[in-house]
Design a protein around this motif. Sequence first.
Motif, PDB file in Angstrom:
ATOM      1  N   ASP A  16      14.373   3.949  -8.032  1.00  0.00           N
ATOM      2  CA  ASP A  16      15.326   4.022  -6.341  1.00  0.00           C
ATOM      3  C   ASP A  16      15.008   3.160  -5.279  1.00  0.00           C
ATOM      4  OD1 ASP A  16      14.942   7.170  -6.889  1.00  0.00           O
ATOM      5  OD2 ASP A  16      13.441   7.831  -6.849  1.00  0.00           O
ATOM      6  N   PHE A  17      14.053   2.091  -5.808  1.00  0.00           N
ATOM      7  CA  PHE A  17      13.942   0.976  -4.716  1.00  0.00           C
ATOM      8  C   PHE A  17      14.073  -0.572  -5.694  1.00  0.00           C
ATOM      9  CE2 PHE A  17      10.553   3.955  -3.981  1.00  0.00           C
ATOM     10  CZ  PHE A  17      10.812   4.528  -3.411  1.00  0.00           C
ATOM     11  N   LYS A  18      15.219  -1.169  -5.293  1.00  0.00           N
ATOM     12  CA  LYS A  18      15.117  -2.041  -5.634  1.00  0.00           C
ATOM     13  C   LYS A  18      15.239  -3.616  -4.401  1.00  0.00           C
ATOM     14  CE  LYS A  18      19.819  -6.004  -6.055  1.00  0.00           C
ATOM     15  NZ  LYS A  18      18.740  -5.989  -7.494  1.00  0.00           N
ATOM     16  N   LEU A  19      14.233  -4.917  -4.798  1.00  0.00           N
ATOM     17  CA  LEU A  19      13.351  -5.343  -4.103  1.00  0.00           C
ATOM     18  C   LEU A  19      14.731  -6.648  -4.026  1.00  0.00           C
ATOM     19  CD1 LEU A  19       9.489  -6.850  -3.637  1.00  0.00           C
ATOM     20  CD2 LEU A  19      12.023  -7.936  -3.597  1.00  0.00           C
TER      21      LEU A  19
ATOM     22  N   GLY B 108       0.407  -1.175   0.295  1.00  0.00           N
ATOM     23  CA  GLY B 108       0.341  -0.277   0.103  1.00  0.00           C
ATOM     24  C   GLY B 108       1.087   1.405   0.050  1.00  0.00           C
ATOM     25  N   PHE B 109       1.999   1.458   0.843  1.00  0.00           N
ATOM     26  CA  PHE B 109       2.764   2.366   0.735  1.00  0.00           C
ATOM     27  C   PHE B 109       4.198   2.758  -0.726  1.00  0.00           C
ATOM     28  CE2 PHE B 109       1.579   1.987   4.959  1.00  0.00           C
ATOM     29  CZ  PHE B 109       1.377   3.294   5.650  1.00  0.00           C
ATOM     30  N   MET B 110       4.279   1.778  -1.158  1.00  0.00           N
ATOM     31  CA  MET B 110       4.645   1.492  -2.529  1.00  0.00           C
ATOM     32  C   MET B 110       4.437   1.481  -3.601  1.00  0.00           C
ATOM     33  SD  MET B 110       7.442   0.603  -2.140  1.00  0.00           S
ATOM     34  CE  MET B 110       8.139   0.341  -4.257  1.00  0.00           C
TER      35      MET B 110
ATOM     36  N   GLY C 179       4.344   5.680  -6.877  1.00  0.00           N
ATOM     37  CA  GLY C 179       4.022   5.530  -8.291  1.00  0.00           C
ATOM     38  C   GLY C 179       3.776   4.541  -9.283  1.00  0.00           C
ATOM     39  N   VAL C 180       4.375   3.345  -8.318  1.00  0.00           N
ATOM     40  CA  VAL C 180       4.407   1.980  -8.765  1.00  0.00           C
ATOM     41  C   VAL C 180       3.330   0.892  -8.230  1.00  0.00           C
ATOM     42  CG1 VAL C 180       6.134  -0.463  -9.005  1.00  0.00           C
ATOM     43  CG2 VAL C 180       7.013   2.110  -8.265  1.00  0.00           C
TER      44      VAL C 180
ATOM     45  N   LEU D 116       7.122  -8.859 -10.360  1.00  0.00           N
ATOM     46  CA  LEU D 116       7.100  -7.242  -9.336  1.00  0.00           C
ATOM     47  C   LEU D 116       7.868  -6.877  -9.331  1.00  0.00           C
ATOM     48  CD1 LEU D 116       4.648  -6.002  -8.591  1.00  0.00           C
ATOM     49  CD2 LEU D 116       4.813  -7.201  -6.685  1.00  0.00           C
ATOM     50  N   ALA D 117       9.396  -7.608  -9.031  1.00  0.00           N
ATOM     51  CA  ALA D 117      10.579  -7.047  -8.183  1.00  0.00           C
ATOM     52  C   ALA D 117      11.255  -6.282  -9.056  1.00  0.00           C
ATOM     53  CB  ALA D 117      11.559  -8.047  -7.577  1.00  0.00           C
ATOM     54  N   ASP D 118      11.193  -6.943 -10.167  1.00  0.00           N
ATOM     55  CA  ASP D 118      11.810  -6.393 -11.872  1.00  0.00           C
ATOM     56  C   ASP D 118      10.548  -4.441 -11.670  1.00  0.00           C
ATOM     57  OD1 ASP D 118      13.747  -8.166 -11.810  1.00  0.00           O
ATOM     58  OD2 ASP D 118      12.660  -9.193 -13.918  1.00  0.00           O
ATOM     59  N   LEU D 119       9.634  -4.849 -11.641  1.00  0.00           N
ATOM     60  CA  LEU D 119       8.909  -3.482 -11.930  1.00  0.00           C
ATOM     61  C   LEU D 119       9.150  -2.939 -10.929  1.00  0.00           C
ATOM     62  CD1 LEU D 119       5.267  -5.232 -13.197  1.00  0.00           C
ATOM     63  CD2 LEU D 119       6.132  -3.403 -14.267  1.00  0.00           C
ATOM     64  N   ILE D 120       9.356  -3.414  -9.981  1.00  0.00           N
ATOM     65  CA  ILE D 120       9.560  -1.496  -8.720  1.00  0.00           C
ATOM     66  C   ILE D 120      10.517  -1.040  -9.315  1.00  0.00           C
ATOM     67  CG2 ILE D 120      10.453  -1.654  -6.121  1.00  0.00           C
ATOM     68  CD1 ILE D 120       8.537  -3.666  -5.740  1.00  0.00           C
TER      69      ILE D 120
END
Length: 340
Positions: free
Chosen positions: A150-153, A102-104, A108-109, A139-143
Amino acid sequence: MKRFTLILLVAVMTIIAGCGNNESGGEEEASVESIKLIAAHNQTSTENPYQDGLVKFKEVAEAESDGAIEVEVHAGTIGTEESELVEKLQTGGADVVLVSPGFMTQTGVKEVDLFALPYLFTSYEHWENVVDGEVGQQLADLINEKSNNDFKLVGYWSAGVRHYYGKTPLQSMDDLDGLTIRTQTSGVVANYWEQTGAIPTSVAWGELYQALQQGVVDSAENAYPYFVQQNHHTTDNGKFITETGHDYTTRFLLVNGEKFDSYTDEQKEIILKAADESVKAERAALYAQEDEYKQKAIDEGAEVNEIDRQPFIDLAKPIQDAAAADMGVEDLLQQIRDMQ
């Protein structure tokens, strides 16, 4: 004679150089460069799976680097709201954080909201197969892509199976009509609870005990290890627990992608190994605490009942379909359903 002396000197120097290389482990085995990582979650108690996971991250990172990678773990001390942690990750105030889908979406993702859909998963086995498989990787790639690095899962954690708890037990969905419920107040989660007849209400996690105690909200929803640790079950508006099992939760362990790319190969390898081990530790702690804290709630006066979940599941499916279409991830939703 001079030639013999020169040959002898060269031989001795060669032996000394060889010994020096052996003692240091060889020139290729360079030591890991020193860095300090701030790792944070939003729970104020250290007796929870989040803490167990980040402590394992710290132990592995520091051991594998011989102390060159120092990890400082914060339990709610640099932010009790996930939005604060996301902001700190972006601005450099934290290096490893744990957040919910929810916070992600606020970054904008929007595709990450897929994992927040009610009744998406049917069991922990189903959830693990999804997040640890191809869907989780996509989904990790999409993030990473949609956040412009900015973010790497680096790991999927769980926050347990979420259930309803409130001032009255649920015998059917009709019992939710008109009840205020502390939950996410926007997106697919809010939409679902509105469809049940409840009224989604925003209350900060740290203020929820008081809100339940004073009747500010009629109910809430969360997993046993979290709401029992906060003593929500001891309030008049939290003592009745109905096991709706509406969300096998997903949490994202994130690092700043741009900063991660600046690390040496050795540092990256160690951080990823530490993340993998933290995933195992957090899940193991969470699974063990589910039963432990359910029993604790019962022992301390809470009442637990089961409910026919099928009407809730039937309500969720069209919401899942509409949300997946809006996010453009219909194929991922179908893959998840096919894995049940």
